[in-house]
Design a protein around this motif. Structure first.
Motif, short mmCIF file in Angstrom:
data_model
loop_
_atom_site.label_atom_id
_atom_site.label_comp_id
_atom_site.label_asym_id
_atom_site.label_seq_id
_atom_site.Cartn_x
_atom_site.Cartn_y
_atom_site.Cartn_z
N LEU A 189 42.47 41.59 34.33
CA LEU A 189 42.42 42.72 35.26
C LEU A 189 41.88 43.93 34.52
CD1 LEU A 189 45.67 42.40 37.40
CD2 LEU A 189 43.34 41.71 37.96
N ASN B 205 52.05 44.36 45.96
CA ASN B 205 50.69 44.00 46.37
C ASN B 205 50.63 42.74 47.22
OD1 ASN B 205 50.02 46.17 44.85
ND2 ASN B 205 49.04 45.04 43.19
N LEU B 206 51.60 42.59 48.11
CA LEU B 206 51.49 41.50 49.08
C LEU B 206 50.36 41.83 50.04
CD1 LEU B 206 55.24 40.81 49.86
CD2 LEU B 206 53.70 39.45 48.46
N ARG C 29 54.85 33.77 45.73
CA ARG C 29 53.41 33.63 45.93
C ARG C 29 52.71 33.23 44.63
NH1 ARG C 29 49.80 38.81 47.57
NH2 ARG C 29 50.46 39.48 45.51
N ALA C 30 53.12 33.87 43.54
CA ALA C 30 52.51 33.53 42.25
C ALA C 30 52.88 32.11 41.84
CB ALA C 30 52.95 34.54 41.18
N ASN D 248 44.97 38.43 31.96
CA ASN D 248 44.27 37.78 33.09
C ASN D 248 43.05 38.58 33.52
OD1 ASN D 248 45.50 39.85 34.42
ND2 ASN D 248 46.39 38.59 36.03
N ARG E 75 47.68 43.08 31.30
CA ARG E 75 46.58 43.02 32.26
C ARG E 75 45.28 42.52 31.62
NH1 ARG E 75 46.94 46.28 36.91
NH2 ARG E 75 44.88 47.14 36.55
N ARG F 267 42.84 32.64 35.48
CA ARG F 267 43.64 33.24 36.55
C ARG F 267 44.37 32.19 37.39
NH1 ARG F 267 39.72 38.12 38.72
NH2 ARG F 267 40.27 39.62 37.09
N ARG F 268 43.79 30.99 37.46
CA ARG F 268 44.48 29.93 38.19
C ARG F 268 45.78 29.54 37.50
NH1 ARG F 268 39.25 27.87 39.39
NH2 ARG F 268 39.17 26.63 37.49
N MET G 240 50.98 28.78 42.97
CA MET G 240 49.79 28.30 42.28
C MET G 240 50.19 27.41 41.10
SD MET G 240 46.84 29.04 43.48
CE MET G 240 45.62 29.18 42.16
N GLY H 53 45.39 47.66 44.34
CA GLY H 53 46.34 46.58 44.13
C GLY H 53 46.00 45.32 44.92
N GLN H 54 45.37 45.48 46.08
CA GLN H 54 45.00 44.32 46.87
C GLN H 54 43.91 43.50 46.17
OE1 GLN H 54 46.27 43.28 50.09
NE2 GLN H 54 47.89 44.60 49.32
N MET I 227 50.83 36.51 38.37
CA MET I 227 51.16 37.89 38.04
C MET I 227 51.99 38.52 39.15
SD MET I 227 48.79 40.83 36.51
CE MET I 227 49.55 42.16 35.59
N PHE J 59 53.39 42.35 40.37
CA PHE J 59 53.04 43.76 40.15
C PHE J 59 54.21 44.69 40.47
CE2 PHE J 59 49.25 41.40 41.20
CZ PHE J 59 48.29 41.88 40.34
N ALA K 24 45.67 41.82 43.17
CA ALA K 24 46.52 40.68 43.53
C ALA K 24 45.65 39.47 43.89
CB ALA K 24 47.42 41.05 44.71
N GLY L 101 42.56 38.91 42.91
CA GLY L 101 41.92 38.45 41.67
C GLY L 101 42.89 37.66 40.80
N ALA L 102 44.11 38.18 40.68
CA ALA L 102 45.09 37.52 39.82
C ALA L 102 45.46 36.14 40.33
CB ALA L 102 46.35 38.39 39.70
N LEU L 103 45.28 35.89 41.63
CA LEU L 103 45.57 34.56 42.18
C LEU L 103 44.40 33.61 41.97
CD1 LEU L 103 47.36 35.55 45.49
CD2 LEU L 103 48.34 34.20 43.66
N GLY L 104 43.29 34.11 41.42
CA GLY L 104 42.16 33.24 41.13
C GLY L 104 41.11 33.21 42.23
#
Lengths: 364, 256
Positions: free
Chosen positions: B64, B101-102, B163-164, B62, B59, B90-91, B167, A258-259, B95, B97, A262, A264-267
């Protein structure tokens, strides 16, 4: 409707807290542990007083020759007499201030890195890591106005520290890269990293040092001669990098998928993901393993004795066979053990502090 | 909950387009010929039994997960194995979860500023202002200096949403955002998502919260065994499901 009345918090029973509670829980929790405690106390009583008697109470502290060692205990005069050699090896007397300055610069330069309030601490740390090695090399080796001191004259604790610090500073980044490479999706990179790691892990360090000093010159043309110390440094660095790589890989495997997702999903791209998200967590997890490797490395530096370098241990060993001081080997080796212990224990304590500081789980 | 959540007009622009998307895990055919178009500002809820491919679908959007056949176009950029395209998409796609996934080694504020600073090259101070803005929107600015491990599940998930959002994405994907939460924390997260829907965000949510689907979704999509079985506006979807499989599924999750 009735309201529930909660019971008040009561203090715990006195026998479970404080000194008494600690003694009960840790030393006398049952019959077997009580027996062990008594046995341990007996052994301590048997061993510690004679050691103190020898090392402190009956010891000889001052003098210049072995004739001054008249008491029954340890002859520290020997250590005092040879201390300079143990610290600097055959480094020219008039130039030894350069070694002191190198150490001083290392310590003073590193202080700001540990001051958490300092702005742009990271940029400073990177600058320090880029500049200091050149400064240290210039100070120790000479050139540019300083008298050249060949590495064959380096020795003692100074040489031990040079090998250990270069080994640690070189093995860490190389080991991280190897660990990442071993988990790479690109087969070529993976194969190269696996081969490298398994090769270096498969041979004893003593063999590597021997090869670097005896075999390598046979393969190289005669006019090329690589400095003996440099060869040892490269050997130690590559050898330890393989160990660090496997320790770091263990940490990487413990980071949940998951890390990666996460990040990757933020770019974040590969290097930023690794540098900002994955490695900080993975390295924190493997601090004990990394420090373990570094402590082993620090002690393994004494193996350079077999290629004729005079590190701390070899310097002391040579002094004990000096006819003027025959018979004081015990003092010499006790001193060697004490110096190694101080450095290794220091590393161990620092790593524990670091672990506590980086613990972010449930800090309330 | 508000009524005006539904009073909005959709843009004409297609934000997401999936054409004939197929995907296999080894021999297992997880996605079968998925076709889906999402317009700007549209809110879509995907539901279905576990293993139906709904998470895999979002998924893929983006990257994944990688699709093996078909076309996926997100905000006019086609998803290929070209890393530049993937990072560009992705920018723009945020997403959230199931398991938050912090990043546990960073504070809440640092979690929020990391990507804007390193991906968008935003100066630190500006990134922190943006982060505080969104932390206020999810109503936990006072937790900014804490580490994720010190927060409750609901608070962590709201941080993950903030957080998402930092961006400034054009699309938000939610992968079962409330499934890992204790029951009393589900509402605070759903309220945050409803508020986000009201701001006009394009949203795709995989969720079993049918109340949420009723309140905010423009369209509910039912998937089973890797296929889209049925899609309809929520009123129609819940009151008059056309497919037998959908009826059974709704019967199972609504009747208790």
């Amino acid at each position: 409707m009735s309201t529930h009345v909660f019971k008040p918090d009561l203090p715990p029973p006195t026998l479970s807290v404080g000194v008494l509670g600690w003694l009960r829980a840790n030393l006398f929790s049952n019959g077997f542990n009580t027996a062990l405690t008594v046995l341990a106390v007996y052994l301590i009583w048997l061993m510690v007083p004679p050691v103190i008697q020898w090392a402190v109470l009956d010891a000889n502290w001052s003098g210049t020759t072995r004739e001054d060692c008249t008491a029954d205990g340890a002859c520290w005069v020997f250590i005092q007499n040879r201390l300079q050699q143990f610290m600097y090896g055959f480094y020219p007397l008039s130039q030894r201030w350069r070694v002191d300055l190198t150490v001083l610069a290392a310590v003073l330069g590193a202080v700001p890195i540990f001051v958490r309030a300092m702005p742009r601490r990271w940029i400073y740390a990177i600058g320090y890591l880029l500049v200091y090695p050149w400064l240290a090399f210039w100070l120790l080796h000479g050139g540019l106005g300083l008298q050249i001191v060949e590495t064959s004259q380096w020795g003692g604790l100074m040489l031990t520290l040079v090998i250990a610090v270069v080994g640690i500073a070189g093995a860490m980044p190389l080991g991280i890269l190897l660990a990442l490479g071993r988990r790479s999706h690109m087969p070529a990179i993976r194969v190269i990293c696996v081969t490298f790691i398994e090769f270096w892990r498969g041979v004893p360090l003593i063999t590597v040092l021997f090869m670097s000093s005896v075999m390598l010159p046979l393969f190289l043309p005669e006019q090329i001669s690589i400095d003996k110390l440099l060869r040892a440094l490269i050997a130690v660095t590559l050898f330890e990098a393989a160990y660090i790589a496997e320790v770091v890989r263990g940490g990487l495997q413990a980071i949940p998928k998951g890390q990666y997702e996460a990040a990757g999903a933020l770019g974040l791209g590969y290097w930023r993901m690794m540098g900002l998200v994955i490695l900080p967590q993975a390295l924190k997890l493997v601090i004990p393993g990394i420090v373990n490797t570094f402590i082993a490395l620090f002690k393994d530096t004494s193996l350079v004795i077999i290629i004729g370098l005079f590190d701390l241990f070899n310097s002391i060993h040579q002094a004990t066979v000096d006819p003027a001081w025959l018979g004081f080997a015990t003092e010499g080796y006790v001193f060697a053990a004490a110096v190694y212990w101080i450095f290794c224990f220091g590393m161990s304590r620092y790593s524990m502090r670091l672990e506590r500081r980086l613990h972010t789980g449930h800090k309330r | 909950m508000t009524d005006n959540a539904k009073n909005h007009t959709l843009g004409d622009k297609l934000m997401i387009e999936l054409q004939g998307v197929n995907k296999w895990y080894g021999e297992f055919h997880v996605l079968k010929d998925i076709n889906l178009s999402v317009r700007q500002g549209e809110r879509i809820v995907l539901c279905g039994p576990s293993g139906s491919g709904k998470s895999t679908t979002i998924r893929c959007i983006n990257r994944l997960e990688e699709h093996q056949q078909g076309r996926i176009v997100v905000d006019d950029v086609e998803l290929t194995s070209d890393l530049k395209h993937i990072e560009a998409i992705r920018r723009e796609v945020g997403m959230v979860f199931q398991h938050f996934n912090l990043f546990p080694h960073l504070t809440v504020l640092q979690n929020c500023t990391l990507a804007p600073m390193w991906v968008r090259n935003m100066p630190k101070r500006e990134a922190e202002e943006v982060a505080m803005h969104y932390l206020e929107r999810v109503r936990i600015p006072e937790q900014a200096a804490k580490y994720p491990g010190q927060l409750s599940g609901g608070q962590q998930q709201r941080v993950a949403i903030a957080r998402a959002l930092c961006m400034k994405p054009k699309i938000m994907l939610f992968d079962e955002p409330t499934s890992a939460l204790d029951p009393e924390m589900v509402k605070e997260v759903l309220d945050t998502m409803i508020q986000l829907a009201e701001s006009g965000m394009t949203m795709l949510c995989v969720t079993h919260e049918m109340g949420f689907a009723r309140t905010v979704a423009d369209r509910v999509i039912f998937m089973d065994r890797g296929e889209i079985i049925e899609q309809a506006p929520p009123e129609e979807f819940f009151s008059n499901p056309k497919n037998e499989r959908t009826k059974t599924f709704l019967g199972q999750i609504l009747n208790h």
